[in-house]
Design an enzyme around this catalytic site. Sequence first.
Site, short mmCIF file in Angstrom:
data_model
loop_
_atom_site.label_atom_id
_atom_site.label_comp_id
_atom_site.label_asym_id
_atom_site.label_seq_id
_atom_site.Cartn_x
_atom_site.Cartn_y
_atom_site.Cartn_z
N SER A 63 0.80 -1.23 0.00
CA SER A 63 0.00 0.00 0.00
C SER A 63 0.83 1.27 0.00
CB SER A 63 -0.93 0.03 1.21
OG SER A 63 -2.09 -0.69 0.91
N LYS A 66 0.41 3.43 -2.92
CA LYS A 66 -0.82 4.20 -3.19
C LYS A 66 -0.60 5.70 -3.33
CE LYS A 66 -3.87 0.70 -1.13
NZ LYS A 66 -4.59 0.28 0.09
N TYR A 188 -3.02 -3.05 -10.62
CA TYR A 188 -2.90 -2.58 -9.24
C TYR A 188 -2.10 -3.59 -8.41
CZ TYR A 188 -4.31 -2.15 -4.37
OH TYR A 188 -4.29 -2.08 -3.00
N TYR A 239 -4.32 3.46 7.73
CA TYR A 239 -5.52 2.64 7.84
C TYR A 239 -6.46 3.29 8.86
CZ TYR A 239 -2.42 -0.66 5.50
OH TYR A 239 -1.55 -1.24 4.63
N VAL A 257 1.10 -3.76 3.91
CA VAL A 257 0.95 -5.03 4.65
C VAL A 257 2.19 -5.91 4.64
CG1 VAL A 257 -1.56 -5.32 4.58
CG2 VAL A 257 -0.18 -6.09 2.65
N1 GLU Z 1 -1.92 -5.37 -2.23
C1 GLU Z 1 -2.57 -5.20 -0.97
C2 GLU Z 1 -4.07 -5.25 -1.16
O1 GLU Z 1 -4.57 -4.62 -2.02
C3 GLU Z 1 -2.18 -3.90 -0.38
C4 GLU Z 1 -2.79 -3.72 0.95
C5 GLU Z 1 -1.97 -2.97 1.93
O2 GLU Z 1 -0.74 -2.93 1.88
O3 GLU Z 1 -2.61 -2.38 2.80
O4 GLU Z 1 -4.74 -5.94 -0.46
#
Ligand code: GLU
Length: 432
Positions: A63, A66, A188, A239, A257
């Site tokens: 993430s 992002k 993604y 989060y 994550v």
């Molecule tokens: N690739 C993970 C997902 O989309 C990223 C989530 C994350 O790092 O919070 O579930």
Amino acid sequence: MKAPMNDYLTELLDICGEDDGAVADYIPELAQADPDRLAVAIATLDGQVYSAGDADVEFSIQSISKPFTYALAITDLGLEGVLERIDVEPSGDAFNEISLEPSTGRPRNPMINAGAIAAHALVEGGDAPKRFERILELYSRLAGRELSVDEGVFESELDTADRNMAIAYMLKTVGTLEDDPADVVRGYTRQCAVSVTVEDLARMAATLAANGMSPDGTRVLEPAVTRQVLSVMATCGMYDAAGDWLTTVGIPAKSGVAGGLIGVLPGQVGIAVFSPRLDQHGNSSRGVRVFERLSADMGLHLMEAPESARSVVRTPRVRDDGEPSVHELAGDLRFVESERVLRGLEAEPEGDGVVVLDLHRVHRVHDVARRMLLEGVRRLRIDGHEVRLVDPDGLLPDPDVDVSEPGDDTPRDGYVPQVFDSLDEALAASGG
Ligand code: GLU
């Protein structure tokens, strides 16, 4: 001398305490990660990187990708176009919540999966592979080396990406996605599987901290884009623990994550930590502790007010004996500092005396400060003064002020205060 920064970082890792939490296992490949890895890196805006621990171990960005893809979407489409499709409100929900804002049908923000998948699809490219290529190119420029995808992580996540597929199909039903949802989730997922080290991440974060400028002086992102990205990181980056984070650590951040965590201190540094065990919010458990400690040790909390501007303006020498009066400015001039300068100028009585503004100890004049100072010059001129600038580095470029005659406040081109290299020269000059 041995670098104290590296020793400090090693100590920081030693004292960050017992590890708790568990590695993410909803992506099978992540469950294989060595849970004991621990690393930290700090990158300065001029390209110096300090690190400690497992700094050369690669892990998937997840993430943390992002904010960077969001930056590219804004660069391509413009902020307004992106805001029409993705909001910027903290959701308080889990990162992979299958929901949209009921009133507008937009994902709540670009840091949860719904918003991140939408942002990925907004990146221009023509087709999905080209789009991904552009995303990887941006990440690589930010990291200062060519990055690549961990194919194992990618395949593993794609095999189990049902939830993200559901989100993408939901986005398609409300018209946010035009492309094939499966293609978008594929892209993604590749974006999340890009392999990085803490040093890569610290460099990427440092470029955000530098308003989008890389250490070699190349512009990678526009300042307005980085401001938007950092604002969203501050409110939505951690989060559903974003509020707790902002109050305790006080640094715009994003976690992933796989156990990575970046923090961006605008104008100062980029920081990254890696430790795979996650807390109940999905943030790296030791990563959070390292940041808490760093923020406290180094006074990095953004809401801690900086020292006041008092030292920036020396008490002006306002003269009523016909000698020039001198206003000495120093440091970085922004709104607050310029307000103090103007306050000093207000003390000048009307008349035809010489007023010297000495900027030779000023490092930087922000746009607002330039406008305020020039307005001060204009008003001094209206009052009848002759204004001299000591500005050896030309920080107040084109200081042409729109009045030509003392006492005449009709705007007109022509009055250019004399500029000098030193205070002595300004004081010695004869009237101009
Ligand atoms: N690739 C993970 C997902 O989309 C990223 C989530 C994350 O790092 O919070 O579930």
